[in-house]
Design an enzyme around this catalytic site. Structure first.
Site, PDB file in Angstrom:
ATOM      1  N   GLU A 280      17.232  11.651 -44.745  1.00  0.00           N
ATOM      2  CA  GLU A 280      17.188  11.765 -43.283  1.00  0.00           C
ATOM      3  C   GLU A 280      17.770  10.514 -42.628  1.00  0.00           C
ATOM      4  OE1 GLU A 280      14.172  14.614 -41.377  1.00  0.00           O
ATOM      5  OE2 GLU A 280      13.393  12.646 -40.889  1.00  0.00           O
ATOM      6  N   HIS A 301      13.536  18.236 -69.585  1.00  0.00           N
ATOM      7  CA  HIS A 301      13.595  19.615 -70.081  1.00  0.00           C
ATOM      8  C   HIS A 301      13.963  20.589 -68.971  1.00  0.00           C
ATOM      9  CE1 HIS A 301      11.906  18.768 -74.120  1.00  0.00           C
ATOM     10  NE2 HIS A 301      11.479  17.687 -73.470  1.00  0.00           N
ATOM     11  N   LYS A 413      15.379  22.811 -35.009  1.00  0.00           N
ATOM     12  CA  LYS A 413      14.103  22.778 -34.289  1.00  0.00           C
ATOM     13  C   LYS A 413      14.258  23.456 -32.934  1.00  0.00           C
ATOM     14  CE  LYS A 413      12.758  18.209 -36.040  1.00  0.00           C
ATOM     15  NZ  LYS A 413      12.488  16.838 -35.654  1.00  0.00           N
TER      16      LYS A 413
HETATM   17  O1  PA5 Z   1      11.058  10.769 -40.572  1.00  0.00           O
HETATM   18  C1  PA5 Z   1      11.025  11.381 -39.534  1.00  0.00           C
HETATM   19  O2  PA5 Z   1      11.265  10.842 -38.436  1.00  0.00           O
HETATM   20  C2  PA5 Z   1      10.662  12.842 -39.525  1.00  0.00           C
HETATM   21  O3  PA5 Z   1      10.634  13.371 -40.808  1.00  0.00           O
HETATM   22  C3  PA5 Z   1       9.296  13.037 -38.895  1.00  0.00           C
HETATM   23  O4  PA5 Z   1       8.339  12.349 -39.641  1.00  0.00           O
HETATM   24  C4  PA5 Z   1       8.929  14.514 -38.818  1.00  0.00           C
HETATM   25  O5  PA5 Z   1       9.920  15.227 -38.161  1.00  0.00           O
HETATM   26  C5  PA5 Z   1       7.613  14.680 -38.099  1.00  0.00           C
HETATM   27  O6  PA5 Z   1       7.685  14.087 -36.831  1.00  0.00           O
HETATM   28  P1  PA5 Z   1       6.403  13.719 -36.029  1.00  0.00           P
HETATM   29  O7  PA5 Z   1       5.698  12.636 -36.764  1.00  0.00           O
HETATM   30  O8  PA5 Z   1       6.897  13.278 -34.695  1.00  0.00           O
HETATM   31  O9  PA5 Z   1       5.567  14.951 -35.931  1.00  0.00           O
END
Ligand code: PA5
Length: 445
Positions: A280, A301, A413
């Site tokens: 990410e 494996h 989203k």
């Molecule tokens: O790393 C990130 O920013 C995302 O993976 C968030 O953790 C995830 O989208 C959840 O977001 P939030 O903590 O605002 O609910």
């Protein structure tokens, strides 16, 4: 002492001198580090939030430990760190006869699982912790509504005694709920994005509930971060920066996949945590290496054949540790042909397989950087998290992308919200309808 072992890192197309161009950017990046630390953009590294956390966390941990179960509602960075810590440092829940604390992490939209958990959990013996930095993530907040209703039906007014939140101090729906119902809460500090937040209340409240030494996790992380946070000019000498230079060079020389091969089985769930952090943060502008979490020896494996003899586009972070035990000893009456195991412990097999796989990967031209952990303690776990978080940010800077945002995942989203009829998403809904209007080409099987 934990260490990085570099002797096999320059196998294949990447040579040691390829790192020079990136290493020479150290003064520029050190200046950027100093500036971003000053602006409060890197709280995971500066750890200024730790003092208030050390003050406020124990009370909530103690309150939560009045219950046998904790149900965490959270996703992505709000869940993966807690799971990594649970599996590494409190693995009892997966053991026969477990009668200690149980942590359930609801980090998916799985109607079956949520329904079953709510059927089986006793609300009177469950502390629900809703974790969301933004306080508005649809998966988490949807679960919050359902679980709140479950608590209210069972406990009436007392429901709010069984709900805690971890969210932004000021903004977001979850903060409004905390204020409206007087829910105990802890803060996710400004600019501490989900995937960099494991070592805040996000990961440490569940860890503390399980009885994990959360202060040791913090100490390990702080020890690793200290040189960078106190003297940014030390970046050039920091292992996280060296790792970043290597990772950037790999990408330049056509290595598309970065395997995270974990031969400390207790740390296997660090793989998905690292995968999210790396992917990410760095999958931007057509760049980035794909993290591939793998568990030694299990994945020898399954996917190892592909690692070894598939496309030559894979590099490897190879993690080993000292397990808390060597495991059971082999009995002394083994059949002919297996006698070589006599006098050894089960753990000897893990070590032998780790060495064998390491060599096999290198023989197949896989650049391999070995991360050797001190042991499998929370302190080592905190160090490892900080090493990888810092390396991720520096790799992003070397790539010229922003490692702290995640713009591409927003579209999915937005479209999901549109599909469910959320106001303000009318344009997105039209786009989705146009996409879905394309005639299907089904092949029944
Ligand atoms: O790393 C990130 O920013 C995302 O993976 C968030 O953790 C995830 O989208 C959840 O977001 P939030 O903590 O605002 O609910």
């Amino acid at each position: 002492m934990a260490y990085l072992e570099w002797s096999r890192a320059f196998i294949g197309r990447v040579r040691r001198d390829h790192l020079g161009a990136h290493m020479s950017r150290a003064p520029e990046l050190a200046a950027r580090l100093a500036s971003e630390l000053d602006q409060g953009l890197l709280p995971f590294l500066k750890m200024g939030y730790v003092e208030p956390l050390r003050r406020d966390l124990p009370e909530l941990i103690e309150k939560s430990r009045a219950c046998r179960h904790m149900l965490v509602l959270g996703i992505g960075g709000s869940a993966l760190g807690a799971r990594a810590m649970q599996r590494a440092f409190a693995p009892g829940q997966d053991m026969p006869g477990h009668d200690g604390k149980c942590l359930w992490i609801a980090d998916n939209v799985c109607p079956f699982q949520l329904e079953e958990w709510l059927k089986r959990l006793d609300p009177k013996d469950t502390m629900v912790v809703t974790i969301s930095k933004s306080g508005g993530t649809i998966e988490t907040i949807s679960q919050y509504f359902i679980v709140k209703d479950w608590l209210q039906k069972a406990l009436g007014e007392a429901w709010s005694q069984h709900m805690m939140v971890v969210t932004d101090l000021v903004k977001g729906f979850l903060r409004e709920e905390a204020k409206a119902f007087g829910l105990p809460s802890l803060e996710v500090p400004d600019n501490l994005g989900g995937r960099y937040s494991a070592l805040s209340a996000v990961g440490l409240l569940p860890a503390g509930f399980l009885g994990i030494d959360w202060e040791a996790l913090l100490d390990g992380a702080a020890w690793l971060a200290k040189p960078l946070a106190q003297d940014p000019s030390s970046l050039a000498r920091h292992p996280s920066f060296h790792l970043a230079c290597w990772a950037r060079s790999l990408e330049e020389y056509g290595y598309a996949d970065l395997i995270f091969f974990c031969y400390e089985p207790l740390f296997a769930t660090y793989g998905p945590w690292f995968g999210q952090l790396w992917a990410e943060s760095l999958g931007k502008d057509g760049l980035g290496t794909m993290p591939v979490p793998a568990t030694g020896v299990t994945d020898q494996h399954s996917v190892n054949q592909m690692f070894l003899d598939g496309q030559r586009n894979k590099a490897c972070l190879f993690v080993t540790g000292k397990s808390p035990t060597e495991g059971p000893a082999f009995p002394g009456n083994l059949p002919e042909g297996w006698k070589f195991l006599e006098g050894k412990n089960f753990g000897a097999l893990l070590k032998a397989e780790a060495e064998g796989t390491r060599m096999a990967l290198c023989r197949h031209d896989t650049p391999l950087l070995h991360i050797a952990l001190d042991d499998a303690s929370p302190r080592s776990g905190g160090q490892l998290m900080m090493l990888l978080e810092a390396a991720t940010v520096f790799t992003g800077w070397l790539m010229g992308i922003n490692p702290l945002d995640q713009p591409a995942v927003e579209l999915g989203k937005r479209l999901a919200n549109a599909k469910l009829g959320k106001p303000g998403h009318e344009e997105a809904e039209k786009e989705l309808q146009a996409f879905m209007a394309v005639p299907e080409e089904r092949e029944i099987y």
